[in-house]
Design a protein around this motif. Structure first.
Motif, PDB file in Angstrom:
ATOM      1  N   VAL A  42      48.797  -5.828  -0.029  1.00 17.22           N
ATOM      2  CA  VAL A  42      49.881  -4.974   0.447  1.00 17.22           C
ATOM      3  C   VAL A  42      49.685  -3.561  -0.103  1.00 17.22           C
ATOM      4  O   VAL A  42      49.107  -3.385  -1.172  1.00 17.22           O
ATOM      5  N   PRO A  43      50.177  -2.546   0.589  1.00 16.11           N
ATOM      6  CA  PRO A  43      50.128  -1.188   0.028  1.00 16.11           C
ATOM      7  C   PRO A  43      50.890  -1.139  -1.287  1.00 16.11           C
ATOM      8  O   PRO A  43      51.979  -1.708  -1.415  1.00 16.11           O
ATOM      9  N   ASP A  44      50.307  -0.460  -2.276  1.00 16.25           N
ATOM     10  CA  ASP A  44      50.961  -0.360  -3.576  1.00 16.25           C
ATOM     11  C   ASP A  44      50.806   1.058  -4.097  1.00 16.25           C
ATOM     12  O   ASP A  44      50.745   1.995  -3.313  1.00 16.25           O
ATOM     13  N   VAL A  45      50.744   1.232  -5.421  1.00 14.14           N
ATOM     14  CA  VAL A  45      50.606   2.530  -6.100  1.00 14.14           C
ATOM     15  C   VAL A  45      51.583   3.578  -5.571  1.00 14.14           C
ATOM     16  O   VAL A  45      51.272   4.755  -5.479  1.00 14.14           O
ATOM     17  N   GLY A  46      52.783   3.151  -5.236  1.00 18.00           N
ATOM     18  CA  GLY A  46      53.784   4.076  -4.731  1.00 18.00           C
ATOM     19  C   GLY A  46      53.670   4.361  -3.253  1.00 18.00           C
ATOM     20  O   GLY A  46      54.465   5.134  -2.700  1.00 18.00           O
ATOM     21  N   ALA A  47      52.715   3.734  -2.579  1.00 21.54           N
ATOM     22  CA  ALA A  47      52.542   3.982  -1.148  1.00 21.54           C
ATOM     23  C   ALA A  47      53.731   3.481  -0.344  1.00 21.54           C
ATOM     24  O   ALA A  47      54.091   4.074   0.683  1.00 21.54           O
ATOM     25  N   THR A  48      54.371   2.395  -0.790  1.00 16.23           N
ATOM     26  CA  THR A  48      55.532   1.908  -0.038  1.00 16.23           C
ATOM     27  C   THR A  48      56.668   2.924  -0.083  1.00 16.23           C
ATOM     28  O   THR A  48      57.434   3.051   0.877  1.00 16.23           O
ATOM     29  N   TRP A  49      56.784   3.656  -1.183  1.00 15.39           N
ATOM     30  CA  TRP A  49      57.793   4.713  -1.282  1.00 15.39           C
ATOM     31  C   TRP A  49      57.485   5.833  -0.295  1.00 15.39           C
ATOM     32  O   TRP A  49      58.371   6.304   0.441  1.00 15.39           O
ATOM     33  N   LEU A  50      56.239   6.267  -0.264  1.00 18.01           N
ATOM     34  CA  LEU A  50      55.839   7.362   0.627  1.00 18.01           C
ATOM     35  C   LEU A  50      55.936   6.948   2.093  1.00 18.01           C
ATOM     36  O   LEU A  50      56.486   7.676   2.922  1.00 18.01           O
ATOM     37  N   LEU A  51      55.395   5.788   2.426  1.00 14.74           N
ATOM     38  CA  LEU A  51      55.344   5.353   3.822  1.00 14.74           C
ATOM     39  C   LEU A  51      56.733   5.040   4.369  1.00 14.74           C
ATOM     40  O   LEU A  51      57.004   5.281   5.552  1.00 14.74           O
ATOM     41  N   SER A  52      57.604   4.502   3.526  1.00 16.43           N
ATOM     42  CA  SER A  52      58.943   4.149   4.001  1.00 16.43           C
ATOM     43  C   SER A  52      59.781   5.379   4.295  1.00 16.43           C
ATOM     44  O   SER A  52      60.808   5.282   4.975  1.00 16.43           O
ATOM     45  N   HIS A  53      59.364   6.544   3.792  1.00 18.21           N
ATOM     46  CA  HIS A  53      60.091   7.779   4.054  1.00 18.21           C
ATOM     47  C   HIS A  53      59.384   8.665   5.076  1.00 18.21           C
ATOM     48  O   HIS A  53      59.791   9.807   5.301  1.00 18.21           O
ATOM     49  N   ALA A  54      58.328   8.151   5.689  1.00 14.93           N
ATOM     50  CA  ALA A  54      57.647   8.897   6.747  1.00 14.93           C
ATOM     51  C   ALA A  54      58.514   8.901   8.002  1.00 14.93           C
ATOM     52  O   ALA A  54      59.268   7.952   8.255  1.00 14.93           O
TER      53      ALA A  54
END
Length: 528
Positions: free
Chosen positions: A317-329
């Motif tokens: 799964v996307p990690d390293v804070g990517a879920t935070w960035l992608l969920s706000h795209a």
């Protein structure tokens, strides 16, 4: 077109036509006591050639002749400036009796080239042309597991096969103070600067020192070599921990890595991350490229930048804070990228929110020089250029409609009924990924969108990553894509994933918590 152009190409075809006896292999008896030695030569399958405008007959014939003689099917992508000659050559081959589908001509520009470089069915690529394009094709082909032989700059060979890459330097990260600029150079060019645990520890220590050093005003992060900033993390080490270890090494790596990215996001001074070349989320929790650059205060992407999130393709799964960035795209573009494991260029990266501005790669050195005397924002904007229109803009309507779904299956149904070829292709891409990884990724994004900070998202990713490491799909995905490279993962389960099983990845547990302290809301990005 000159007669010499045709004649020199015909000479290669004549040689290839008589070369079959050279391809039969060898057999030697009595090489040793009771030992016979034999070799077999077998075709790769589908191979491709990308050729320039100035020799529209000779170089295509040079590429296709030996490839066909060796038993391969061949795709020719000629220069879009003179496509008629290669098309006529293909017609002559058909008239001569070559079976349909063995020789194919594809016209187009960079989009056609990228399709060739990213298609797993194409096993090798040959190129003749300018050195910058040869460099790009070789890097991208190698990153996608293809054999590549690229010639740039007239008759001088630009690159050798991947096997002959120089030995990796001993120092994995370089730190340098250039006046008020602290420069971090990821220094594993052979591995496209993929992050190791030691690199993470070194960077954390140096950033901690620079944060309180009054002689440092700005920090810049770049990658050594010309292939990219960072191709993720050390997936093989994580695979070994998943299959032979107890998960402790991975957990320790992620603990330090996730803290590093939170520290980058909250660093008290500007951090300029240069997203040049390959910048991958990495998979297996080794999301070095996205993690180390996309949380910086100033994210600079070049025309060579290719930002990717391949995690679901290896059962992660996307990690390293990517879920935070992608969920706000905007417009569910982040969900689209996460579930398709796609990669994007400069304009799209800015549209999604993984990058801020576009600067030409040839101006990166000028940027680093300017950062020694100027404010980071001023230096970046001085060299910033329009990246062009984001290709995702044209697809926003069907992307938002499809990926606003509550489940992966519903998203696929909406893609199938969107009435767009690109939507159908996206559905095909998603179906090939790990069902477990897809379901957990979608749930991760939906939950991250409701969290209050990057740290909270990293906490969630830590517990999910540790549980994903223990699944069969992670080990199988890395085996298929990285270890054996057969590109044929056998996912378990292969179909629908139970909702209760998905929820289990997010359950609190004393031994699966990062427990990162949130001091305040996630930082607002500095205006450029």
């Amino acid at each position: 077109m000159t007669k010499g152009d045709i004649q020199r190409g015909v000479e290669v075809i004549e040689f290839a036509a008589g070369a079959s006896h050279l391809l039969k292999g060898e057999y030697s008896t009595g090489a040793g006591t009771g030992i016979d030695v034999y070799s077999m030569r077998q075709p790769l399958g589908v191979v491709a050639g990308i050729t320039p405008f100035n020799f529209p007959a000779m170089i295509p014939l040079w590429k296709m002749g030996p490839a066909l003689a060796a038993g391969n099917s061949f795709i020719l992508k000629p220069s879009e400036r003179d496509p008629s000659v290669p098309l006529r050559i293909a017609e002559l081959f058909l008239e001569a009796g070559l079976p349909a589908g063995v020789l194919n001509v594809v016209n187009g520009d960079k989009e056609a080239v990228d399709a060739i470089l990213h298609d797993d069915r194409i096993k090798a690529v040959g190129f003749v042309g300018s050195t910058p394009i040869a460099q790009y094709i070789h890097e991208t082909a190698a990153a996608n597991g293809k054999r590549a032989r690229c010639f740039g700059g007239a008759k001088h060979r630009m690159s050798a096969p991947v096997e002959s890459v120089p030995v990796e330097p001993q120092e994995q990260v370089l730190f340098e103070q250039c006046g008020p600029l602290g420069l971090v150079t990821l220094n594993r060019p052979r591995a496209i600067n993929a992050l190791t645990h030691r690199m993470v520890q070194l960077i954390r220590a140096e950033l901690d020192r620079w944060a309180s050093d009054d002689s440092i005003d700005t920090v810049a992060i770049i990658g050594a070599g010309d292939r990219g900033l960072c191709a993720g993390g050390d997936i093989v080490s994580l695979y070994e921990d998943a299959t032979s270890g107890d998960g402790t090494a991975a957990a320790q790596f992620w603990f330090d890595e996730y803290h590093l990215y939170a520290e980058i996001a909250r660093f008290p001074k500007p951090i300029v991350a240069v997203q040049d070349g390959i910048v991958l989320g990495g998979g297996g929790g080794g999301g070095g490229g996205i993690g180390i650059s996309a949380h910086a205060s100033h994210r600079v992407v070049t025309e060579r930048g290719r930002l990717g999130l391949p995690e679901v393709g290896i059962g992660f799964v996307p990690d390293v804070g990517a879920t935070w960035l992608l969920s706000h795209a905007p417009a569910q573009l982040g969900t689209f990228l996460a579930l398709t494991a796609g990669s994007i260029g400069a304009a799209d990266a800015i549209e999604v929110g993984l990058s801020d501005v576009h600067i030409r790669s040839e101006n990166v050195t000028k940027l680093l020089t300017a950062l020694r005397t100027m404010d980071a924002g001023e230096a970046v904007m001085l060299l910033a250029e329009d990246p062009g229109e984001a290709s995702l803009c044209a697809a926003r309507s069907w992307i938002e409609s499809a990926f606003d779904a509550d489940s992966v299956n519903e998203a696929i149904v909406r893609l199938r009924t969107a009435g767009a070829a690109e939507a159908d292709a996206a559905a095909d891409t998603i179906i090939a990924k790990s069902p477990t990884a897809l379901a957990v990724t979608l749930e991760s994004l939906r939950r991250a969108a409701r969290l209050s900070s990057l740290e909270d998202a990293l906490d969630q990713e830590y517990r999910v990553s540790r549980r994903m490491l223990a699944t069969l799909d992670f080990a199988e995905g890395v085996r298929a894509q990285v270890i054996d490279k057969d590109r044929n993962p056998r996912w378990n389960p292969a179909g629908d994933v139970d909702a209760a099983a998905v929820s289990g990845f997010f359950a609190l547990s004393d031994d699966h918590e990062l427990a990162m302290t949130t001091n305040s809301a996630s930082p607002q990005r500095r205006p450029l």
